[in-house]
Motif scaffolding. Structure first.
Motif, PDB file in Angstrom:
ATOM      1  N   ALA A 246       0.826  -1.207   0.000  1.00 52.31           N
ATOM      2  CA  ALA A 246       0.000   0.000   0.000  1.00 52.31           C
ATOM      3  C   ALA A 246       0.859   1.255   0.000  1.00 52.31           C
ATOM      4  O   ALA A 246       0.524   2.255  -0.645  1.00 52.31           O
ATOM      5  N   MET A 247       1.980   1.224   0.726  1.00 54.01           N
ATOM      6  CA  MET A 247       2.890   2.373   0.733  1.00 54.01           C
ATOM      7  C   MET A 247       3.466   2.604  -0.661  1.00 54.01           C
ATOM      8  O   MET A 247       3.535   3.738  -1.134  1.00 54.01           O
ATOM      9  N   LEU A 248       3.888   1.516  -1.314  1.00 54.16           N
ATOM     10  CA  LEU A 248       4.446   1.658  -2.656  1.00 54.16           C
ATOM     11  C   LEU A 248       3.376   2.146  -3.638  1.00 54.16           C
ATOM     12  O   LEU A 248       3.651   2.989  -4.499  1.00 54.16           O
ATOM     13  N   ALA A 249       2.151   1.621  -3.481  1.00 53.24           N
ATOM     14  CA  ALA A 249       1.077   2.033  -4.379  1.00 53.24           C
ATOM     15  C   ALA A 249       0.719   3.498  -4.198  1.00 53.24           C
ATOM     16  O   ALA A 249       0.551   4.240  -5.170  1.00 53.24           O
ATOM     17  N   ILE A 250       0.608   3.947  -2.933  1.00 51.92           N
ATOM     18  CA  ILE A 250       0.183   5.332  -2.707  1.00 51.92           C
ATOM     19  C   ILE A 250       1.290   6.311  -3.114  1.00 51.92           C
ATOM     20  O   ILE A 250       1.006   7.448  -3.497  1.00 51.92           O
ATOM     21  N   SER A 251       2.551   5.869  -3.052  1.00 49.57           N
ATOM     22  CA  SER A 251       3.622   6.741  -3.533  1.00 49.57           C
ATOM     23  C   SER A 251       3.527   6.934  -5.043  1.00 49.57           C
ATOM     24  O   SER A 251       3.871   7.998  -5.565  1.00 49.57           O
ATOM     25  N   VAL A 252       3.027   5.916  -5.750  1.00 42.79           N
ATOM     26  CA  VAL A 252       2.787   6.057  -7.188  1.00 42.79           C
ATOM     27  C   VAL A 252       1.581   6.956  -7.433  1.00 42.79           C
ATOM     28  O   VAL A 252       1.610   7.851  -8.289  1.00 42.79           O
ATOM     29  N   VAL A 253       0.517   6.738  -6.656  1.00 44.61           N
ATOM     30  CA  VAL A 253      -0.698   7.531  -6.818  1.00 44.61           C
ATOM     31  C   VAL A 253      -0.427   9.001  -6.515  1.00 44.61           C
ATOM     32  O   VAL A 253      -0.995   9.891  -7.154  1.00 44.61           O
ATOM     33  N   ALA A 254       0.451   9.272  -5.547  1.00 45.96           N
ATOM     34  CA  ALA A 254       0.745  10.657  -5.165  1.00 45.96           C
ATOM     35  C   ALA A 254       1.314  11.453  -6.339  1.00 45.96           C
ATOM     36  O   ALA A 254       1.152  12.681  -6.387  1.00 45.96           O
ATOM     37  N   GLN A 255       1.924  10.772  -7.281  1.00 40.65           N
ATOM     38  CA  GLN A 255       2.452  11.467  -8.458  1.00 40.65           C
ATOM     39  C   GLN A 255       1.339  11.990  -9.360  1.00 40.65           C
ATOM     40  O   GLN A 255       1.568  12.874 -10.178  1.00 40.65           O
TER      41      GLN A 255
END
Length: 447
Positions: A246-255
C-alpha cells in the motif's frame, strides 16, 4: 456443515460490515471537509494497515494455538496462552505505535505528502495511533472468543463500537451548536472513545468466562514461544506485506496529484467493506480448521474449504458486478468533489468484480496458518502482492496511464493471485493425510 459455517460466519460478517462500514462513513465525513483533509487521512492508511497487520498476525496465532489446544483437550493451557498473548500484544502494539509517532514526518514525506498534508497529519496522527492501540487490544480479545468458537459476542461488539463511532463522528468532526468541532482529528477521537467503550465491555466478559489464567505464565511462555513464533512470525510477515504494498502504491498515486490520493483512500475503505464476508470467514474459519487439524480430520477440512471457496466466489462476484453497475451513484454518495466522484467510479468498475479472485487468495492464506503451513501462506501472500499486484499496477500506469491504468492493473493482479492460490491449495490438499509442508516439499522436489 453449511448451516454451521453460516452460524459461525454471519455474526462476524455483520460485525465486520459495521466496523468497516463506519470507517468508510468516517472517510465520507472527512471528504466533506475538503480534498486536502481526505488526502491527509489517506496518507495514513498504509501505516494504520501496518499496525493492523501486526495485530492480525498475532490474532491468527492466538486462534490457531488456542483452538489446537482445545481440540487436544488442553483447556488450562488454552487459558494460559490467552493471558500471554493479551499481555504481549499490548506491549508490541504500544512500541510500534510509539515508533510511528516519533518518525511520522520522514515516513509521510517518503510517501509523497507535501507541507499542507503534513500539517493536517500532525494533528490527526497522535489520537489515531491511540485509537489503533485500543483497537488492537479489542481485536486480541475477539481472537480469544473466536478460538473458543464464540463468534456472536465479537460480532455484536463490533456493531456496538461502530454505532458509538458513527454517533460521535459528526459531533466531533463538524461540531454542534456553539461547539465548532475538531475537524480531521475529531474522526480519530471518535474512534478512541468507541474502542475504549468496547474494551471495557470486553474485559468484563472475559473475566466472566474465565478464559484467562494467571498461574504458570512464565513456564508457558518458555514452552510455547517457539510454537507461537512459528505461527505468528510468518503470519505477521504475511499481514505486513499489504501495508508495504500500500505504501508503494500510494507513492505512485501521489504522483497523480492530491485528488488521486484522496480517491485512492476512499477506494481502499470501500474495498474492505466489500470484502466483509471474506474477512469474516478468515476470522471464523481458521479456528474450526485448527480443531479439525488437531483431531486429524482431513475429510472435514476438504469439505470446509470447498464450501468456503464456493461461498466466497459467488458472493464476491455477484456483489462486485452489482456495485460496478451502480458505481456512479455510489461514488456520488461517498464523495463531494466531482473530480473524486468520477475517478472513484472508474476504480469501482474495474476493481470490485476482481475481489472474487482476491477473496480466494485471502481465504487460502488464512487457512494455511491454521493447517500448519504458515510459511507457504506467507509466500503466497508475498506472491500476490509483489509478483501479481504491484507489477500489474506498474504496467497499468505506464501502458495505459491515469486512474484507469491503476484500476485495470490492480484488477489483473487480483485475478492472477486468485488463480495462483487456487492452484496452490489443490496441490497442498492433494494427499490430506500427510502434513501439508511435506506434501509441498515433495511436490517441489518433483517439479
Amino acid at each position: 456443515m453449511g448451516r454451521t459455517l453460516w452460524r459461525q460466519t454471519w455474526p462476524m460478517a455483520i460485525g465486520v460490515l459495521s466496523l468497516l462500514g463506519f470507517q468508510l462513513v468516517d472517510s465520507a465525513f472527512v471528504a466533506r471537509l475538503g480534498t486536502e483533509p481526505l488526502a491527509a487521512q489517506s496518507f495514513t492508511f498504509p501505516l494504520s494497515f501496518l499496525i493492523i497487520g501486526v495485530q492480525v498476525g498475532m490474532g491468527i496465532a492466538i486462534a490457531a494455538l488456542i483452538s489446537r489446544a482445545l481440540g487436544a483437550g488442553e483447556e488450562q493451557r488454552a487459558r494460559r496462552l490467552g493471558s500471554l498473548v493479551l499481555l504481549l500484544g499490548a506491549g508490541v502494539i504500544a512500541v510500534l505505535s510509539l515508533l510511528l509517532w516519533l518518525f511520522q514526518t520522514p515516513i509521510f514525506r517518503l510517501l509523497g505528502a507535501d507541507g499542507g498534508a503534513l500539517a493536517q497529519i500532525a494533528d490527526y496522527w497522535g489520537p489515531q495511533l491511540l485509537a489503533a492501540w485500543l483497537g488492537a487490544l479489542v481485536y486480541f480479545g475477539y481472537s480469544l472468543f473466536r478460538a473458543h468458537g464464540d463468534t456472536g459476542f465479537p460480532g455484536s461488539m463490533m456493531v456496538l463500537t461502530s454505532l458509538v463511532n458513527l454517533c460521535l463522528d459528526p459531533l466531533l468532526i463538524f461540531g454542534i451548536g456553539s461547539w465548532p468541532g475538531l475537524g480531521l482529528p475529531g474522526a480519530a477521537w471518535a474512534t478512541v472513545l468507541a474502542f475504549a467503550t468496547g474494551l471495557v465491555l470486553l474485559g468484563r466478559r472475559l473475566v466472566a468466562r474465565q478464559w484467562l489464567e494467571k498461574a504458570g505464565l512464565l513456564k508457558e511462555l518458555r514452552s510455547s514461544t517457539g510454537a507461537f513464533v512459528g505461527v505468528a512470525g510468518p503470519a505477521m510477515i504475511s499481514q505486513l506485506m499489504p501495508p508495504l504494498a500500500a505504501m508503494l502504491a500510494i507513492s505512485v498515486v501521489a504522483q497523480l496529484g492530491q485528488s488521486a490520493v484522496a480517491t485512492w483512500g476512499l477506494a481502499s475503505r470501500l474495498e474492505t467493506v466489500s470484502l466483509m464476508v471474506v474477512l469474516a470467514m478468515t476470522m471464523s474459519l481458521p479456528p474450526w480448521l485448527g480443531r479439525c487439524y488437531g483431531a486429524g480430520d482431513w475429510r472435514q477440512i476438504h469439505r470446509l474449504m470447498r464450501l468456503a471457496l464456493k461461498v466466497v466466489v459467488i458472493w464476491q462476484l455477484g456483489l462486485g458486478l452489482i456495485l460496478a453497475l451502480l458505481s456512479p451513484w455510489v461514488a456520488s454518495l461517498l464523495a463531494g468533489n466531482p473530480e473524486i466522484r468520477g475517478e472513484l467510479a472508474t476504480l469501482m468498475r474495474f476493481l470490485l468484480p476482481s475481489y472474487a479472485a482476491l477473496g480466494v487468495c485471502m481465504l487460502v492464506v488464512s487457512a494455511g496458518n491454521a493447517l500448519g503451513w504458515p510459511l507457504r501462506a506467507m509466500l503466497m501472500s508475498a506472491a500476490r502482492l509483489f509478483i501479481c499486484y504491484l507489477p500489474c499496477l506498474w504496467l497499468g500506469v505506464h501502458l495505459i496511464g491515469g486512474m484507469q491504468g491503476l484500476a485495470m492493473g490492480a484488477a489483473l493482479g487480483n485475478v492472477l493471485a486468485g488463480l495462483a492460490a487456487w492452484w496452490l491449495l489443490r496441490r497442498v490438499l492433494a494427499r490430506p493425510k500427510r502434513q501439508p509442508e511435506q506434501v509441498l516439499a515433495d511436490s517441489e522436489k518433483h517439479s
